[in-house]
Design a protein around this motif. Structure first.
Motif, PDB file in Angstrom:
ATOM      1  N   ARG A 336      18.515 -15.294-129.439  1.00 14.75           N
ATOM      2  CA  ARG A 336      18.113 -15.801-128.126  1.00 14.75           C
ATOM      3  C   ARG A 336      18.211 -17.321-128.066  1.00 14.75           C
ATOM      4  O   ARG A 336      18.582 -17.879-127.036  1.00 14.75           O
ATOM      5  CB  ARG A 336      16.693 -15.328-127.806  1.00 14.75           C
ATOM      6  CG  ARG A 336      16.619 -13.813-127.685  1.00 14.75           C
ATOM      7  CD  ARG A 336      15.190 -13.334-127.580  1.00 14.75           C
ATOM      8  NE  ARG A 336      14.675 -13.575-126.255  1.00 14.75           N
ATOM      9  CZ  ARG A 336      14.740 -12.702-125.268  1.00 14.75           C
ATOM     10  NH1 ARG A 336      15.285 -11.527-125.462  1.00 14.75           N
ATOM     11  NH2 ARG A 336      14.267 -12.981-124.080  1.00 14.75           N
ATOM     12  N   LEU A 341      18.831 -18.460-124.304  1.00 12.30           N
ATOM     13  CA  LEU A 341      17.983 -17.630-123.446  1.00 12.30           C
ATOM     14  C   LEU A 341      16.540 -18.044-123.669  1.00 12.30           C
ATOM     15  O   LEU A 341      15.649 -17.712-122.919  1.00 12.30           O
ATOM     16  CB  LEU A 341      18.175 -16.153-123.791  1.00 12.30           C
ATOM     17  CG  LEU A 341      19.559 -15.615-123.445  1.00 12.30           C
ATOM     18  CD1 LEU A 341      19.743 -14.214-123.970  1.00 12.30           C
ATOM     19  CD2 LEU A 341      19.772 -15.659-121.941  1.00 12.30           C
ATOM     20  N   ARG A 368      28.586 -20.184-120.888  1.00 14.72           N
ATOM     21  CA  ARG A 368      28.064 -18.823-121.016  1.00 14.72           C
ATOM     22  C   ARG A 368      29.166 -17.774-120.916  1.00 14.72           C
ATOM     23  O   ARG A 368      29.046 -16.680-121.438  1.00 14.72           O
ATOM     24  CB  ARG A 368      27.004 -18.544-119.950  1.00 14.72           C
ATOM     25  CG  ARG A 368      25.672 -19.230-120.194  1.00 14.72           C
ATOM     26  CD  ARG A 368      24.560 -18.475-119.481  1.00 14.72           C
ATOM     27  NE  ARG A 368      23.283 -19.167-119.516  1.00 14.72           N
ATOM     28  CZ  ARG A 368      22.487 -19.215-120.570  1.00 14.72           C
ATOM     29  NH1 ARG A 368      22.851 -18.605-121.680  1.00 14.72           N
ATOM     30  NH2 ARG A 368      21.348 -19.849-120.518  1.00 14.72           N
ATOM     31  N   GLN A 372      28.598 -13.782-124.874  1.00 14.39           N
ATOM     32  CA  GLN A 372      27.856 -12.724-124.203  1.00 14.39           C
ATOM     33  C   GLN A 372      26.998 -11.969-125.196  1.00 14.39           C
ATOM     34  O   GLN A 372      27.142 -12.115-126.399  1.00 14.39           O
ATOM     35  CB  GLN A 372      28.827 -11.788-123.488  1.00 14.39           C
ATOM     36  CG  GLN A 372      29.390 -12.394-122.227  1.00 14.39           C
ATOM     37  CD  GLN A 372      28.291 -12.680-121.222  1.00 14.39           C
ATOM     38  OE1 GLN A 372      27.484 -11.826-120.898  1.00 14.39           O
ATOM     39  NE2 GLN A 372      28.243 -13.913-120.734  1.00 14.39           N
ATOM     40  N   ILE A 373      26.102 -11.128-124.664  1.00 12.19           N
ATOM     41  CA  ILE A 373      25.169 -10.418-125.545  1.00 12.19           C
ATOM     42  C   ILE A 373      25.088  -8.946-125.164  1.00 12.19           C
ATOM     43  O   ILE A 373      25.198  -8.593-123.991  1.00 12.19           O
ATOM     44  CB  ILE A 373      23.767 -11.085-125.510  1.00 12.19           C
ATOM     45  CG1 ILE A 373      22.793 -10.378-126.446  1.00 12.19           C
ATOM     46  CG2 ILE A 373      23.216 -11.142-124.099  1.00 12.19           C
ATOM     47  CD1 ILE A 373      21.526 -11.148-126.740  1.00 12.19           C
ATOM     48  N   PHE A 375      22.375  -5.837-125.793  1.00 16.26           N
ATOM     49  CA  PHE A 375      21.003  -5.670-126.279  1.00 16.26           C
ATOM     50  C   PHE A 375      20.807  -4.319-126.967  1.00 16.26           C
ATOM     51  O   PHE A 375      21.648  -3.431-126.897  1.00 16.26           O
ATOM     52  CB  PHE A 375      20.016  -5.784-125.120  1.00 16.26           C
ATOM     53  CG  PHE A 375      19.934  -7.158-124.534  1.00 16.26           C
ATOM     54  CD1 PHE A 375      19.114  -8.115-125.093  1.00 16.26           C
ATOM     55  CD2 PHE A 375      20.697  -7.500-123.426  1.00 16.26           C
ATOM     56  CE1 PHE A 375      19.038  -9.378-124.560  1.00 16.26           C
ATOM     57  CE2 PHE A 375      20.635  -8.764-122.884  1.00 16.26           C
ATOM     58  CZ  PHE A 375      19.799  -9.714-123.454  1.00 16.26           C
ATOM     59  N   ALA A 380      17.076  -0.263-120.957  1.00 18.45           N
ATOM     60  CA  ALA A 380      16.356  -1.413-120.418  1.00 18.45           C
ATOM     61  C   ALA A 380      17.303  -2.504-119.945  1.00 18.45           C
ATOM     62  O   ALA A 380      16.963  -3.263-119.047  1.00 18.45           O
ATOM     63  CB  ALA A 380      15.408  -1.968-121.482  1.00 18.45           C
ATOM     64  N   SER A 381      18.495  -2.575-120.523  1.00 14.76           N
ATOM     65  CA  SER A 381      19.339  -3.725-120.203  1.00 14.76           C
ATOM     66  C   SER A 381      20.250  -3.476-119.005  1.00 14.76           C
ATOM     67  O   SER A 381      20.974  -4.371-118.590  1.00 14.76           O
ATOM     68  CB  SER A 381      20.155  -4.152-121.421  1.00 14.76           C
ATOM     69  OG  SER A 381      21.130  -3.200-121.722  1.00 14.76           O
ATOM     70  N   LEU A 382      20.224  -2.259-118.452  1.00  8.13           N
ATOM     71  CA  LEU A 382      21.004  -1.992-117.239  1.00  8.13           C
ATOM     72  C   LEU A 382      20.036  -1.760-116.089  1.00  8.13           C
ATOM     73  O   LEU A 382      19.116  -0.960-116.207  1.00  8.13           O
ATOM     74  CB  LEU A 382      21.884  -0.748-117.429  1.00  8.13           C
ATOM     75  CG  LEU A 382      22.850  -0.780-118.615  1.00  8.13           C
ATOM     76  CD1 LEU A 382      23.582   0.548-118.720  1.00  8.13           C
ATOM     77  CD2 LEU A 382      23.838  -1.909-118.487  1.00  8.13           C
ATOM     78  N   PRO A 395      29.157  -9.920-113.681  1.00 10.98           N
ATOM     79  CA  PRO A 395      29.678 -11.209-114.184  1.00 10.98           C
ATOM     80  C   PRO A 395      30.698 -11.834-113.236  1.00 10.98           C
ATOM     81  O   PRO A 395      30.713 -13.051-113.061  1.00 10.98           O
ATOM     82  CB  PRO A 395      30.335 -10.822-115.510  1.00 10.98           C
ATOM     83  CG  PRO A 395      29.686  -9.551-115.915  1.00 10.98           C
ATOM     84  CD  PRO A 395      29.329  -8.839-114.647  1.00 10.98           C
ATOM     85  N   ARG A 445      30.183  -4.683-119.581  1.00 11.30           N
ATOM     86  CA  ARG A 445      29.686  -5.852-118.856  1.00 11.30           C
ATOM     87  C   ARG A 445      29.847  -7.115-119.697  1.00 11.30           C
ATOM     88  O   ARG A 445      30.228  -8.167-119.193  1.00 11.30           O
ATOM     89  CB  ARG A 445      28.213  -5.648-118.494  1.00 11.30           C
ATOM     90  CG  ARG A 445      27.597  -6.904-117.880  1.00 11.30           C
ATOM     91  CD  ARG A 445      26.165  -6.684-117.457  1.00 11.30           C
ATOM     92  NE  ARG A 445      25.329  -6.309-118.591  1.00 11.30           N
ATOM     93  CZ  ARG A 445      24.070  -5.932-118.471  1.00 11.30           C
ATOM     94  NH1 ARG A 445      23.514  -5.841-117.291  1.00 11.30           N
ATOM     95  NH2 ARG A 445      23.371  -5.612-119.527  1.00 11.30           N
ATOM     96  N   LEU A 449      33.869 -11.065-118.850  1.00 11.91           N
ATOM     97  CA  LEU A 449      34.285 -12.467-118.718  1.00 11.91           C
ATOM     98  C   LEU A 449      35.231 -12.884-119.839  1.00 11.91           C
ATOM     99  O   LEU A 449      35.477 -14.061-120.037  1.00 11.91           O
ATOM    100  CB  LEU A 449      33.049 -13.373-118.709  1.00 11.91           C
ATOM    101  CG  LEU A 449      32.138 -13.208-117.492  1.00 11.91           C
ATOM    102  CD1 LEU A 449      30.835 -13.949-117.687  1.00 11.91           C
ATOM    103  CD2 LEU A 449      32.836 -13.696-116.230  1.00 11.91           C
TER     104      LEU A 449
END
Lengths: 541, 299
Positions: A336, A341, A368, A372-373, A375, A380-382, A395, A445, A449
């Motif tokens: 992080r 973050l 950025r 990218q990350i 998780f 939880a991350s979507l 993005p 996702r 980028l």
């Protein structure tokens, strides 16, 4: 007692769940048995019915919606499915007991651990004074230091491993013939897991109780059990002696499951870091301290926690750097802080020679794109409110100049195919996918980028073994196609072996060892790395 | 533009799907129909019935309900000067509905805005907003409204404003709590990692998460405000005659409860049914707005 007669026999057990969405046949005609003093491992992925079938033994199924549609569970010559409440009382906790995955939620937070161990006995008519004495003895047996002093402490004052030890003390208080252990070590760190398994093995040697050990971890089953049952989609697909089954699985699914598990004997990827290449990302002296909480008058309560101390390392273009550490080692803080973050206290992170810590606003947003990350928990991350199309296009919608608005849908569909999903699925919501598929969406996702560095924070830890292997293959393939660098954060040392180029071992916020993967595995220098590797290879004696 | 093309069904299909959902739920369908009727009365009531509602007719005084004799206007009875209850009910639907809707809309708009600021910013602004909230909440709603209405002159406008202020704190609190919670979710962190600005995060991630809660709160608050307005009118500081509202009608029937119970009963019933229907419909909407819960409606 005749040694060959099984202690417990499950025969043709079937369990259904009736919900508004329809009937789910969670367990179908399952049969297995366990001998006195034996350790039986029940292996399966999530949804395989391994926990449901064993909850039925202690009558812990929520009924309704669950319904047992066929079968018997014979304990001696008693059918456990036909017992009334008072007969149940004589079995549960006394002759058969159970421990669960999460010891924090299975202990009452409002009562002292001592009183909870005592209660396990007084509820079975043991006089209170005897129970008190034995409870103290039990806590000592399961390895709680200063048991007499800690008798009146509450569960939150113990570590995760100690709480599981307390659960074990409660479970063995009445000297049961059978212990059902439902993923008892899955939430624990590797070294703690080894200690707990050793404890169970020692108790078993002393008391001769049988253990039914439910787990998803083939490595644990291999080392801990003598017999094994493999379940898939509610049915037993293979059963037999552990060594036999794991060496020569007959069933297709069993073969895939065993093949997907990280093999401690698998060859280590050979990698030599090429000298003199400019790093893609250079981390220097990164530190982060969480200050102690202050009370109303601003006085400090407790001490500051140094989550990250002077972390320095490089990531070369095209390299897989794995950060390994147990919980609390600072590896997530590292991820992080590196991505900004969370603000680091000191130190620098350079991407292509530009110091991230000195950037702000639009300049930071621009960088950025390159990092990218992914998780740990894709659920939880979507966002539950967006369609997959909106998630994958986010993005591009944020950085409007990457893909023209009119082409975003087509580009998103191509990304879906790249990560192994179907084009049409783009209109669905995230909850309509399985865990592994959701993680593929999160990866799509992250790749949108065209980043040059992807940080994977425990990205496969929440997934089933076979799914985990697929996602790792996907990452390897994508890395080859797109020339990515990966910073892969994990607590699972076994995973790293065949996947990493470089390994960084962290402990209490510090990097204790860093090197090419084969050097770290074959010639670990730091004693902590040595103990980690030892517990991976030898969990129990 | 891309997101609306093929994935989302057209208005026609949506309406049909909505009707199908209502058809399989008689309770919700009744509530929905009742609300439609109230809205229809609010729109068509005053132009059509304003005259008959105020027409004094001593021959038709104190008629009990179900009197069809002079005309069907007297279906719900009449008061001591012969004004038909049914017509008065239909006419006052507009002011009753407008007062509560406008009051809650004002309250929600200001509350959500302040709540978002408090939840996203933190620091001094948040502290100031929350302390004002605490001050507002430490007063019982009605007491606050009564105090305010003693200070300012009572009119429809001031009643709306007073009701809006007295319910402001709830919207701020709920929005702030929900914002603070959603802000910590991993998908918001993921959005930050992408490089999204706070405005984008608010629009794309925060508001959709807030909407189901706010819809429910809005409905409950409209119901509550309707009752509060009635109470104010009942104690004589709300809507003043010759204005009309259901609450005022209940108040005016107070002296006749022993002999002409229907004067207070019908407006009272209308208020209770409106409140009930709003809650039932809001509950359904909350499920329909959550993509994870939506499937429950299709069964």
């Amino acid at each position: 007692m005749n040694a060959a007669a099984p202690l417990l026999r499950v025969e043709n057990l079937s369990v259904e769940f009736r919900t508004a969405a329809g009937i789910t046949r969670a367990v179908r005609n399952v049969s297995w048995s366990v001998l006195p003093g034996q350790t039986l491992a029940i292996i399966g992925e999530s949804g395989s019915g391994k926990s449901v079938s064993s909850s039925a033994i202690l009558s812990l199924l929520p009924m309704p919606p669950a319904r047992i549609t066929s079968g018997r569970i014979l304990f001696g010559d008693m059918d456990l499915l036909t017992l009334d409440a008072s007969q149940r009382h004589d079995i549960n906790g006394k002759r058969i007991s159970m421990i669960f995955q999460d010891p924090l939620s299975s202990l009452n937070p409002l009562r002292t651990v001592g009183s909870q161990v005592v209660e396990a006995m007084t509820t079975h008519e043991v006089p209170r004074d005897q129970a008190q004495a034995r409870a103290l003895d039990l806590l000592e047996q399961v390895g709680i230091p200063n048991a007499a002093l800690r008798f009146r402490d509450y569960p939150h004052q113990f570590s995760g491993g100690q709480r599981q030890r307390i659960m074990i003390a409660i479970a063995i208080a009445m000297g049961p013939d059978l212990l059902v252990a439902d993923e008892p070590t899955s939430a624990l760190d590797l070294t703690v897991q080894a200690d707990i398994l050793q404890l169970l093995r020692d108790i078993q040697k002393r008391t001769g109780m049988a253990i039914v050990f439910i787990t998803h971890d083939i490595n644990v089953a291999r080392q801990f059990s003598s017999a094994i049952v493999i379940m898939n989609k509610g049915a037993v697909v293979e059963a037999g002696a552990t060594a036999e089954v794991l060496a020569r699985p007959q069933d297709d699914y069993a073969r895939r499951l065993i093949g997907a598990a990280p093999d401690p004997a698998a060859p280590i990827s050979a990698y030599r870091r090429p000298p003199g290449r400019a790093p893609l990302c250079r981390v220097a002296n990164l530190s982060k301290t969480y200050p102690a909480r202050r009370d109303f008058l601003g006085r400090r309560k407790g001490t500051d926690t140094a989550a990250l101390k002077n972390a320095s390392f490089d990531i070369l273009p095209d390299e897989v750097v794995c950060v390994v550490g147990e919980s609390g080692s600072g590896k997530s803080t590292l991820a992080r802080a590196l991505l900004r973050l969370e603000a680091a206290d000191s130190g620098t992170v350079e991407m292509d020679g530009r110091n991230l810590m000195a950037l702000d606003g639009d300049a930071l947003r621009r960088v950025r794109r390159d990092m990218q990350i992914v998780f740990q928990d894709p659920t939880a991350s979507l966002s539950p409110h967006l369609t997959v199309e909106d998630i994958v296009c986010e993005p591009w919608n944020v950085h409007g100049d990457v893909v023209p608005a009119a082409e975003r849908r087509a580009a998103a569909e191509r990304l879906m195919e790249l990560v192994g999903l179907r084009r049409e699925q783009i209109a669905l919501h995230a909850h309509q996918f399985s865990g592994g598929q959701r993680q593929r969406i999160a990866i799509a996702r992250a790749l949108a980028l065209k980043p040059r560095l992807v940080v994977c924070d425990e990205a496969v830890s929440a997934l089933d073994v076979s799914v985990r292997a697929q996602i790792l293959d996907l990452l390897t393939e994508l890395r080859r196609q797109m020339g990515l660098s990966l910073l892969f954060i994990t607590h699972d040392l076994g995973l790293v072996r065949a996947f990493a180029n470089r390994v960084i071992v962290m402990r209490r916020g510090e990097i204790v060892e860093e090197g090419d993967v084969q050097d770290v595995f074959l010639a670990p220098r730091h004693p902590y790395t040595q103990s980690l590797l030892a517990s991976l290879e030898r969990l129990v004696e | 533009m891309t997101e609306t093309e093929t994935a989302t069904p057209g208005l026609r299909q949506r309406v049909l799907a909505g009707l199908a959902i209502l058809a399989s739920r008689p309770g919700a369908a009744l509530a929905f129909l009742y609300l439609l009727a109230v809205v229809a009365a609010a729109i068509a009531g005053p132009p059509f019935f304003a005259d008959s509602a105020e027409a004094i007719d001593f021959k038709a005084r104190n008629l009990p309900p179900l009197s069809l004799e002079p005309s069907w206007h007297y279906l719900l009875g009449s008061d001591s000067i012969g004004r038909p209850s049914l017509d008065r009910l239909l006419v006052s639907a507009r002011s009753t509905l407008l007062i509560s809707l406008v009051a809650v809309a004002l309250s929600a708009a200001a509350g959500v805005l302040l709540g978002l600021v408090a939840g996203l910013r933190g620091g001094f602004a948040a502290a100031a907003i929350m302390r004002v909230c605490d001050a507002l909440m430490s007063f019982p709603t009605l007491l606050l409204a009564i105090l305010l209405l003693y200070v300012v002159k009572s009119s429809v406008g001031t009643v709306v404003l007073v009701l809006a202020v007295s319910r402001l704190a709830l919207f701020i609190r709920v929005t702030r709590a929900e914002t603070a919670e959603v802000r910590g979710r991993v998908y918001v962190t993921a959005s930050r990692a992408i490089g999204a600005r706070p405005g984008w995060i608010t629009r794309v991630h925060l508001l959709p998460a807030l909407v189901p809660t706010l819809v429910t709160l809005f409905a409950v608050e409209v119901a509550f405000t309707m009752l509060a307005e009635s109470s104010l009118s009942f104690i004589g500081i709300g809507v003043q005659p010759p204005g009309v509202s259901w609450g005022l009608m209940v108040a005016q029937g107070r002296d006749y409860l022993a002999t002409q119970w229907w004067l207070s009963f019908w407006p009272g019933l209308a208020i209770v049914l409106t409140a009930l229907s709003l809650v039932v419909v809001a509950n359904l909407m909350k499920t329909a707005l959550d993509p994870r819960q939506k499937w429950r409606l299709q069964m």
